[in-house]
Write a protein that holds these residues in place. Structure first.
Motif: not given
Length: 106
Positions: A33-43
């Protein structure tokens, strides 16, 4: 096609691939979940995910393919980046956004 060839095909067919537990819409562990959130926040708008819980062969062989023991596993341009902690560190440094932006220019 062997399972290692299938993994390689996934990694080579998409600029950003996350092998994770669950899906981007419904992660099945906190690290995924955290990896997806971070990737989405990174664009990362073209994030391709592979649910390792749905394919026991991929789940068993991905650590052998990548030489990385845990999930999630992030690949960018076919190269293993690492797991959740490394993804978060790259995000915090701004490096992940740069890497993601390069995938969208190609």
């Amino acid at each position: 096609m062997s399972v290692l060839e299938r993994i390689q095909a996934e990694v080579e067919s998409h600029p950003v691939v996350l092998f994770m537990k669950g899906t981007a819409q419904f992660p099945m562990c906190g690290f995924s979940s955290r990896a997806v959130q971070v990737l989405q926040s990174a664009g990362a708008t073209e994030l391709h995910t592979v649910n390792v819980l749905e394919d026991p062969e991929i789940r068993a062989n991905l650590p052998r393919y990548s030489n990385w023991p845990t999930f999630p596993q992030l690949f960018i341009h076919g190269e293993l980046i690492g797991g959740c902690d490394i993804t978060v560190e790259l995000f915090e440094s701004g490096e992940l956004a740069r890497m993601i932006s390069e995938t969208q220019r190609q």
